[in-house]
Design a protein around this motif. Sequence first.
Motif, PDB file in Angstrom:
ATOM      1  N   LEU A   1       0.860  -1.187   0.000  1.00 58.29           N
ATOM      2  CA  LEU A   1       0.000   0.000   0.000  1.00 58.29           C
ATOM      3  C   LEU A   1       0.892   1.232   0.000  1.00 58.29           C
ATOM      4  O   LEU A   1       1.921   1.262   0.685  1.00 58.29           O
ATOM      5  CB  LEU A   1      -0.909   0.015   1.226  1.00 58.29           C
ATOM      6  CG  LEU A   1      -1.765   1.271   1.442  1.00 58.29           C
ATOM      7  CD1 LEU A   1      -3.128   0.894   1.997  1.00 58.29           C
ATOM      8  CD2 LEU A   1      -1.077   2.249   2.422  1.00 58.29           C
ATOM      9  N   ILE A   2       0.494   2.241  -0.770  1.00 60.44           N
ATOM     10  CA  ILE A   2       1.176   3.530  -0.782  1.00 60.44           C
ATOM     11  C   ILE A   2       0.254   4.566  -0.174  1.00 60.44           C
ATOM     12  O   ILE A   2      -0.925   4.649  -0.529  1.00 60.44           O
ATOM     13  CB  ILE A   2       1.549   3.954  -2.226  1.00 60.44           C
ATOM     14  CG1 ILE A   2       2.617   3.020  -2.801  1.00 60.44           C
ATOM     15  CG2 ILE A   2       2.021   5.401  -2.262  1.00 60.44           C
ATOM     16  CD1 ILE A   2       2.913   3.279  -4.265  1.00 60.44           C
ATOM     17  N   ALA A   3       0.764   5.358   0.768  1.00 60.11           N
ATOM     18  CA  ALA A   3       0.007   6.480   1.336  1.00 60.11           C
ATOM     19  C   ALA A   3       0.790   7.755   1.052  1.00 60.11           C
ATOM     20  O   ALA A   3       1.878   7.957   1.592  1.00 60.11           O
ATOM     21  CB  ALA A   3      -0.197   6.292   2.829  1.00 60.11           C
ATOM     22  N   GLU A   4       0.229   8.585   0.183  1.00 54.14           N
ATOM     23  CA  GLU A   4       0.878   9.829  -0.249  1.00 54.14           C
ATOM     24  C   GLU A   4      -0.206  10.814  -0.664  1.00 54.14           C
ATOM     25  O   GLU A   4      -1.068  10.471  -1.483  1.00 54.14           O
ATOM     26  CB  GLU A   4       1.845   9.546  -1.412  1.00 54.14           C
ATOM     27  CG  GLU A   4       2.346  10.745  -2.161  1.00 54.14           C
ATOM     28  CD  GLU A   4       3.147  11.696  -1.292  1.00 54.14           C
ATOM     29  OE1 GLU A   4       2.668  12.835  -1.083  1.00 54.14           O
ATOM     30  OE2 GLU A   4       4.236  11.301  -0.828  1.00 54.14           O
ATOM     31  N   ASP A   5      -0.185  12.015  -0.080  1.00 56.81           N
ATOM     32  CA  ASP A   5      -1.272  12.959  -0.344  1.00 56.81           C
ATOM     33  C   ASP A   5      -1.107  13.732  -1.646  1.00 56.81           C
ATOM     34  O   ASP A   5      -2.043  14.401  -2.080  1.00 56.81           O
ATOM     35  CB  ASP A   5      -1.427  13.934   0.824  1.00 56.81           C
ATOM     36  CG  ASP A   5      -0.184  14.786   1.031  1.00 56.81           C
ATOM     37  OD1 ASP A   5       0.915  14.211   1.150  1.00 56.81           O
ATOM     38  OD2 ASP A   5      -0.310  16.017   1.081  1.00 56.81           O
TER      39      ASP A   5
ATOM     40  N   ASP B   1      -4.462  10.080   2.305  1.00 59.40           N
ATOM     41  CA  ASP B   1      -4.297  10.664   3.636  1.00 59.40           C
ATOM     42  C   ASP B   1      -4.145   9.544   4.657  1.00 59.40           C
ATOM     43  O   ASP B   1      -4.321   8.362   4.348  1.00 59.40           O
ATOM     44  CB  ASP B   1      -5.483  11.561   3.995  1.00 59.40           C
ATOM     45  CG  ASP B   1      -6.819  10.851   3.865  1.00 59.40           C
ATOM     46  OD1 ASP B   1      -7.027   9.844   4.560  1.00 59.40           O
ATOM     47  OD2 ASP B   1      -7.655  11.299   3.049  1.00 59.40           O
ATOM     48  N   GLY B   2      -3.821   9.941   5.893  1.00 57.70           N
ATOM     49  CA  GLY B   2      -3.562   8.952   6.928  1.00 57.70           C
ATOM     50  C   GLY B   2      -4.764   8.121   7.314  1.00 57.70           C
ATOM     51  O   GLY B   2      -4.659   6.912   7.549  1.00 57.70           O
ATOM     52  N   ASP B   3      -5.944   8.754   7.362  1.00 60.20           N
ATOM     53  CA  ASP B   3      -7.148   8.006   7.733  1.00 60.20           C
ATOM     54  C   ASP B   3      -7.484   6.945   6.687  1.00 60.20           C
ATOM     55  O   ASP B   3      -7.843   5.810   7.022  1.00 60.20           O
ATOM     56  CB  ASP B   3      -8.327   8.959   7.903  1.00 60.20           C
ATOM     57  CG  ASP B   3      -8.138   9.911   9.087  1.00 60.20           C
ATOM     58  OD1 ASP B   3      -7.406   9.551  10.024  1.00 60.20           O
ATOM     59  OD2 ASP B   3      -8.715  11.008   9.066  1.00 60.20           O
TER      60      ASP B   3
ATOM     61  N   MET C   1       0.933  13.923   6.220  1.00 63.23           N
ATOM     62  CA  MET C   1      -0.281  13.790   5.419  1.00 63.23           C
ATOM     63  C   MET C   1      -1.439  14.449   6.145  1.00 63.23           C
ATOM     64  O   MET C   1      -1.391  14.625   7.367  1.00 63.23           O
ATOM     65  CB  MET C   1      -0.618  12.307   5.185  1.00 63.23           C
ATOM     66  CG  MET C   1       0.364  11.548   4.323  1.00 63.23           C
ATOM     67  SD  MET C   1      -0.228   9.854   3.998  1.00 63.23           S
ATOM     68  CE  MET C   1      -0.100   9.128   5.650  1.00 63.23           C
ATOM     69  N   PRO C   2      -2.513  14.791   5.418  1.00 59.30           N
ATOM     70  CA  PRO C   2      -3.725  15.283   6.100  1.00 59.30           C
ATOM     71  C   PRO C   2      -4.297  14.214   7.026  1.00 59.30           C
ATOM     72  O   PRO C   2      -4.149  13.017   6.786  1.00 59.30           O
ATOM     73  CB  PRO C   2      -4.691  15.571   4.939  1.00 59.30           C
ATOM     74  CG  PRO C   2      -3.820  15.751   3.736  1.00 59.30           C
ATOM     75  CD  PRO C   2      -2.648  14.837   3.951  1.00 59.30           C
ATOM     76  N   GLY C   3      -4.984  14.670   8.079  1.00 62.20           N
ATOM     77  CA  GLY C   3      -5.529  13.710   9.038  1.00 62.20           C
ATOM     78  C   GLY C   3      -4.398  13.116   9.856  1.00 62.20           C
ATOM     79  O   GLY C   3      -3.533  13.827  10.354  1.00 62.20           O
TER      80      GLY C   3
ATOM     81  N   GLY D   1       1.836   9.763   8.979  1.00 57.72           N
ATOM     82  CA  GLY D   1       2.261   8.399   8.705  1.00 57.72           C
ATOM     83  C   GLY D   1       2.598   7.634   9.972  1.00 57.72           C
ATOM     84  O   GLY D   1       2.330   6.431  10.083  1.00 57.72           O
ATOM     85  N   LEU D   2       3.194   8.337  10.952  1.00 58.88           N
ATOM     86  CA  LEU D   2       3.503   7.705  12.234  1.00 58.88           C
ATOM     87  C   LEU D   2       2.230   7.273  12.949  1.00 58.88           C
ATOM     88  O   LEU D   2       2.132   6.155  13.470  1.00 58.88           O
ATOM     89  CB  LEU D   2       4.298   8.676  13.110  1.00 58.88           C
ATOM     90  CG  LEU D   2       5.703   9.048  12.625  1.00 58.88           C
ATOM     91  CD1 LEU D   2       6.237  10.218  13.432  1.00 58.88           C
ATOM     92  CD2 LEU D   2       6.643   7.867  12.698  1.00 58.88           C
ATOM     93  N   GLU D   3       1.244   8.165  12.960  1.00 58.07           N
ATOM     94  CA  GLU D   3      -0.023   7.844  13.635  1.00 58.07           C
ATOM     95  C   GLU D   3      -0.785   6.762  12.888  1.00 58.07           C
ATOM     96  O   GLU D   3      -1.426   5.900  13.510  1.00 58.07           O
ATOM     97  CB  GLU D   3      -0.870   9.110  13.748  1.00 58.07           C
ATOM     98  CG  GLU D   3      -0.283  10.139  14.704  1.00 58.07           C
ATOM     99  CD  GLU D   3      -0.945  11.498  14.594  1.00 58.07           C
ATOM    100  OE1 GLU D   3      -0.974  12.226  15.593  1.00 58.07           O
ATOM    101  OE2 GLU D   3      -1.437  11.842  13.490  1.00 58.07           O
ATOM    102  N   ALA D   4      -0.722   6.783  11.547  1.00 57.31           N
ATOM    103  CA  ALA D   4      -1.389   5.743  10.758  1.00 57.31           C
ATOM    104  C   ALA D   4      -0.767   4.382  11.037  1.00 57.31           C
ATOM    105  O   ALA D   4      -1.474   3.377  11.186  1.00 57.31           O
ATOM    106  CB  ALA D   4      -1.307   6.075   9.269  1.00 57.31           C
ATOM    107  N   ALA D   5       0.559   4.337  11.119  1.00 57.44           N
ATOM    108  CA  ALA D   5       1.229   3.065  11.415  1.00 57.44           C
ATOM    109  C   ALA D   5       0.791   2.519  12.761  1.00 57.44           C
ATOM    110  O   ALA D   5       0.523   1.321  12.908  1.00 57.44           O
ATOM    111  CB  ALA D   5       2.743   3.265  11.390  1.00 57.44           C
TER     112      ALA D   5
END
Length: 285
Positions: free
Chosen positions: A16-20, A47-49, A69-71, A74-78
Amino acid sequence: MTQPFADDPQLPATALIAEDEPLLAQALQAELKRAWPGLEVVASAPDGDSAVELALQHQPELLFLDIRMPGRSGLEAAQAIVEDWPADRALPLVVFITAYDQYALQAFEACAVDYILKPVQPARLAAACQRLRGLVARRRPVSGTPAPVVSTALADGDQLLSQLRQLLGAPTAGSAPQLLSVIQASSGSTVHMVPVEDVVYFEAADKYVRVLTATHEHLIRTSLRELLPQLDPQRFWQVHRGTVVQAREIEHALRDEAGRVQLVLRHRPERLNVSRIYAPRFKGM
């Protein structure tokens, strides 16, 4: 039969790629395709969410997370992904991508598998992919299919990403805040003074926190992350990214066959789910 060949760019894996920024996301996917043709990008999050939602939906083996990222970051998403990841699957390998050195340092301290600075250099990404293929290959049994049970790598991942949780929860600067003795909860024109010792547990609710006593429920306009440093960690235990419970209010912990833990409370009827990185707290002495 032989083990999967780690240097084989055709080694299958999912990511998965997360990039705003859409153009950067497309460029990263194109570079990954060149560096690792066997890698399938199953989702791209803006976004992170969305990263959390899509990661839990598709359960990829690798996560490439932009830190800013918005929301959620990346640290919080992980952190969120790890806490809600299925207990019977090995944790994904996390690579943080950032344009800022200080965030790269945070990612390194958080024990991510790797971090890459923007703009992404093809040679640097190729080296990261080679390392990741080795890690993916070691998780596979001889047949080359994903392991059906939780491996040693999963236990290691729990420990490493618990450090990520500690990094996120640590005070950022200055002295430690004074511990709360009373929660001031507004309700219309009334401000309820709730003694902290009466709180059974706190639960995150969007931009608010629910404060639950044995007999009442209040709502305060703050985040759980802001509230945590003001609570005595010996008395209030975080058991999920969105739940903090007063330890003395725990009657007992129940563990099912899959290793999931639920808490039975002394003065509330509901049971609280414990996420995987907090579950080791509930072991017999």
